[in-house]
Design an enzyme around this catalytic site. Sequence first.
Site, mmCIF file in Angstrom:
data_model
loop_
_atom_site.group_PDB
_atom_site.id
_atom_site.type_symbol
_atom_site.label_atom_id
_atom_site.label_comp_id
_atom_site.label_asym_id
_atom_site.label_seq_id
_atom_site.Cartn_x
_atom_site.Cartn_y
_atom_site.Cartn_z
ATOM 1 N N ILE A 48 -10.304 4.788 7.637
ATOM 2 C CA ILE A 48 -9.937 4.592 6.223
ATOM 3 C C ILE A 48 -8.620 3.816 6.146
ATOM 4 O O ILE A 48 -8.471 2.889 5.343
ATOM 5 C CB ILE A 48 -9.847 5.941 5.475
ATOM 6 C CG1 ILE A 48 -11.190 6.684 5.565
ATOM 7 C CG2 ILE A 48 -9.455 5.718 4.009
ATOM 8 C CD1 ILE A 48 -11.196 8.095 4.970
ATOM 9 N N ASP B 200 0.991 4.865 13.836
ATOM 10 C CA ASP B 200 -0.291 5.394 14.344
ATOM 11 C C ASP B 200 -0.123 5.714 15.827
ATOM 12 O O ASP B 200 0.439 4.934 16.594
ATOM 13 C CB ASP B 200 -1.403 4.349 14.142
ATOM 14 C CG ASP B 200 -2.784 4.926 14.361
ATOM 15 O OD1 ASP B 200 -3.578 4.922 13.409
ATOM 16 O OD2 ASP B 200 -3.067 5.393 15.490
ATOM 17 N N THR C 76 -9.363 15.837 1.570
ATOM 18 C CA THR C 76 -10.823 15.837 1.657
ATOM 19 C C THR C 76 -11.444 16.876 0.723
ATOM 20 O O THR C 76 -10.827 17.920 0.466
ATOM 21 C CB THR C 76 -11.230 16.145 3.110
ATOM 22 O OG1 THR C 76 -12.612 16.504 3.167
ATOM 23 C CG2 THR C 76 -10.454 17.321 3.691
ATOM 24 N N ASP C 77 -12.675 16.610 0.300
ATOM 25 C CA ASP C 77 -13.369 17.597 -0.540
ATOM 26 C C ASP C 77 -13.724 18.867 0.250
ATOM 27 O O ASP C 77 -14.051 19.894 -0.335
ATOM 28 C CB ASP C 77 -14.636 16.992 -1.181
ATOM 29 C CG ASP C 77 -15.672 16.478 -0.190
ATOM 30 O OD1 ASP C 77 -15.458 16.593 1.032
ATOM 31 O OD2 ASP C 77 -16.718 15.963 -0.644
ATOM 32 N N GLU C 78 -13.652 18.777 1.590
ATOM 33 C CA GLU C 78 -14.034 19.945 2.398
ATOM 34 C C GLU C 78 -13.086 21.126 2.208
ATOM 35 O O GLU C 78 -13.432 22.255 2.560
ATOM 36 C CB GLU C 78 -14.124 19.563 3.878
ATOM 37 C CG GLU C 78 -15.165 18.497 4.116
ATOM 38 C CD GLU C 78 -15.614 18.375 5.564
ATOM 39 O OE1 GLU C 78 -15.321 19.272 6.366
ATOM 40 O OE2 GLU C 78 -16.251 17.365 5.876
ATOM 41 N N TYR D 118 -11.274 22.253 10.892
ATOM 42 C CA TYR D 118 -10.792 20.994 10.309
ATOM 43 C C TYR D 118 -10.371 21.173 8.855
ATOM 44 O O TYR D 118 -9.243 20.855 8.469
ATOM 45 C CB TYR D 118 -11.881 19.906 10.404
ATOM 46 C CG TYR D 118 -11.647 18.760 9.447
ATOM 47 C CD1 TYR D 118 -10.590 17.878 9.654
ATOM 48 C CD2 TYR D 118 -12.457 18.579 8.312
ATOM 49 C CE1 TYR D 118 -10.344 16.848 8.752
ATOM 50 C CE2 TYR D 118 -12.218 17.550 7.422
ATOM 51 C CZ TYR D 118 -11.164 16.688 7.643
ATOM 52 O OH TYR D 118 -10.908 15.679 6.750
ATOM 53 N N SER E 234 -7.275 23.196 8.325
ATOM 54 C CA SER E 234 -6.009 22.487 8.597
ATOM 55 C C SER E 234 -5.666 21.548 7.442
ATOM 56 O O SER E 234 -4.496 21.417 7.063
ATOM 57 C CB SER E 234 -6.077 21.732 9.929
ATOM 58 O OG SER E 234 -6.959 20.629 9.835
ATOM 59 N N LYS E 235 -6.675 20.914 6.853
ATOM 60 C CA LYS E 235 -6.402 20.008 5.723
ATOM 61 C C LYS E 235 -5.963 20.796 4.477
ATOM 62 O O LYS E 235 -5.076 20.363 3.738
ATOM 63 C CB LYS E 235 -7.635 19.157 5.402
ATOM 64 C CG LYS E 235 -7.988 18.106 6.438
ATOM 65 C CD LYS E 235 -6.931 17.038 6.634
ATOM 66 C CE LYS E 235 -6.880 16.013 5.528
ATOM 67 N NZ LYS E 235 -5.858 14.952 5.791
HETATM 68 C C1 LIG Z 1 -22.319 13.515 13.659
HETATM 69 C C2 LIG Z 1 -23.534 14.158 13.026
HETATM 70 C C3 LIG Z 1 -23.480 14.717 11.773
HETATM 71 N N1 LIG Z 1 -24.562 15.315 11.244
HETATM 72 C C4 LIG Z 1 -24.447 15.889 9.873
HETATM 73 C C5 LIG Z 1 -23.288 16.844 9.677
HETATM 74 C C6 LIG Z 1 -22.908 16.628 8.229
HETATM 75 O O1 LIG Z 1 -23.682 17.438 7.378
HETATM 76 C C7 LIG Z 1 -23.232 15.167 7.962
HETATM 77 C C8 LIG Z 1 -22.056 14.249 8.051
HETATM 78 O O2 LIG Z 1 -21.369 14.542 9.245
HETATM 79 P P1 LIG Z 1 -20.011 13.843 9.654
HETATM 80 O O3 LIG Z 1 -19.528 14.499 10.899
HETATM 81 O O4 LIG Z 1 -20.205 12.381 9.666
HETATM 82 O O5 LIG Z 1 -19.064 14.159 8.397
HETATM 83 P P2 LIG Z 1 -18.599 15.547 7.706
HETATM 84 O O6 LIG Z 1 -18.635 16.654 8.657
HETATM 85 O O7 LIG Z 1 -19.384 15.697 6.448
HETATM 86 O O8 LIG Z 1 -17.080 15.199 7.379
HETATM 87 C C9 LIG Z 1 -16.624 13.875 7.039
HETATM 88 O O9 LIG Z 1 -16.384 13.758 5.654
HETATM 89 C C10 LIG Z 1 -15.385 14.616 5.125
HETATM 90 C C11 LIG Z 1 -15.210 14.341 3.662
HETATM 91 C C12 LIG Z 1 -14.135 14.638 5.912
HETATM 92 O O10 LIG Z 1 -13.074 14.957 5.411
HETATM 93 C C13 LIG Z 1 -14.224 14.494 7.390
HETATM 94 O O11 LIG Z 1 -13.022 14.067 7.969
HETATM 95 C C14 LIG Z 1 -15.338 13.567 7.791
HETATM 96 O O12 LIG Z 1 -15.539 13.699 9.185
HETATM 97 O O13 LIG Z 1 -24.182 14.819 8.979
HETATM 98 C C15 LIG Z 1 -25.791 15.363 11.900
HETATM 99 O O14 LIG Z 1 -26.780 15.895 11.396
HETATM 100 N N2 LIG Z 1 -25.839 14.802 13.154
HETATM 101 C C16 LIG Z 1 -24.769 14.219 13.752
HETATM 102 O O15 LIG Z 1 -24.893 13.760 14.908
#
Ligand SMILES: Cc1cn([C@H]2C[C@H](O)[C@@H](COP(=O)(O)OP(=O)(O)O[C@H]3O[C@H](C)C(=O)[C@H](O)[C@H]3O)O2)c(=O)[nH]c1=O
Length: 354
Positions: free
Chosen positions: A13, A34, A136-138, A161, A164-165
């Site tokens: 980003i 960075d 993040t929305d998380e 994660y 921590s955010k």
């Molecule tokens: C890597 C991977 C992910 N997934 C699923 C898990 C999640 O439901 C979705 C997206 O996963 P991803 O790890 O890309 O993103 P999130 O866990 O939603 O979190 C991301 O979006 C937020 C806003 C942040 O704040 C995070 O920093 C960012 O990493 O796909 C799979 O099914 N298979 C895979 O191999």
Amino acid sequence: MKKYLITGCAGFIGSNFVHYMLKKYPEILLVNLDKLTYAGNLENLKDVEGDPRHVFVQGDICDKELVESLFAKYDFDYVINFAAESHVDRSIKNPEIFVQSNVMGTVNLLQRAKEAWYDAEAKTWKEGKKYLQVSTDEVYGALGAEGFFMETTPLCPHSPYSSSKASADMFVMAFHDTYGMPINITRCSNNYGPYQFPEKLIPLMINNVKHHKQLPVYGDGMQIRDWLYVEDHCKAIDMVCNGGKIGEVYNVGGHNERPNIFIVKTIIEQLHDRLKDDGISEDLIKHVADRLGHDRRYGIDPTKIKNDLGWYPETPFEKGIVLTIDWYLDHEEWMEHITSGNYQKYYEEMYKNK
Ligand SMILES: Cc1cn([C@H]2C[C@H](O)[C@@H](COP(=O)(O)OP(=O)(O)O[C@H]3O[C@H](C)C(=O)[C@H](O)[C@H]3O)O2)c(=O)[nH]c1=O
């Protein structure tokens, strides 16, 4: 000329933000701190190499002396903190580093900004300063089938994660409430677009599809994320930094919710048609063990940022995903470089028991 300390801008980003800002503002100074961890990559900034408006400094946001020296040298107007350990799966395996970078790093930036911007005797803040935390929305936790996260939704993080955010967000708010520090927090949904490290769903799937590798879909693949094109997010950060009301939180969402399996099938279809490759099919999909504590659904209501600042997500998913796939197809070398060496080790480790 406005001077920004921007952190973590060799990452996804952040590097998109550097491109966005240099394109938009002829007169600006971006000092980019960075650490160049696995997710930071100077190739993301190749296009702006030699541009005097961008100064790259390799270092850690937790480093007190370094951050102090940057404030002394540049007299920043704004700090925008993009730097973070961001991958949920990594946080499940190794939470400590997330506390260090995301919590301790944020507190160090806040402290150094306060020392530089606050006149303790007069009890006043220098004019025009602002600290912006990119969050993040998380932090809000997970939604059921109904409803959206609002800025007023209580924080209820589930993963190491997001914990921590959320903790970092609370420190930012504490500096506002306790010392009157001028701050904003933005909370975005899932970003996608150029320069994203291929541990995240979209670039990982694009890369695997291209190489006919299995596509690991966690659980039933019906988890829902709200996808936001990264350039739209960069625009929102600029608008909040330059126009957001002090002390406010702004949610930044794509208003574009899709189940993961839909995303994966879209990528398969697009690449099949584009590459005219019959080895690319849904047979590549492999449902694997679900992520521990996997949040089922995120969804953001972007009304506040729309009403207050006039921001809305301009890029529909159908356009954004084509732009994104085009970018990865045009940047094969970038992907090859980033997936060489340690990436293979990471991938095997992360997916071996799935
Ligand atoms: C890597 C991977 C992910 N997934 C699923 C898990 C999640 O439901 C979705 C997206 O996963 P991803 O790890 O890309 O993103 P999130 O866990 O939603 O979190 C991301 O979006 C937020 C806003 C942040 O704040 C995070 O920093 C960012 O990493 O796909 C799979 O099914 N298979 C895979 O191999």
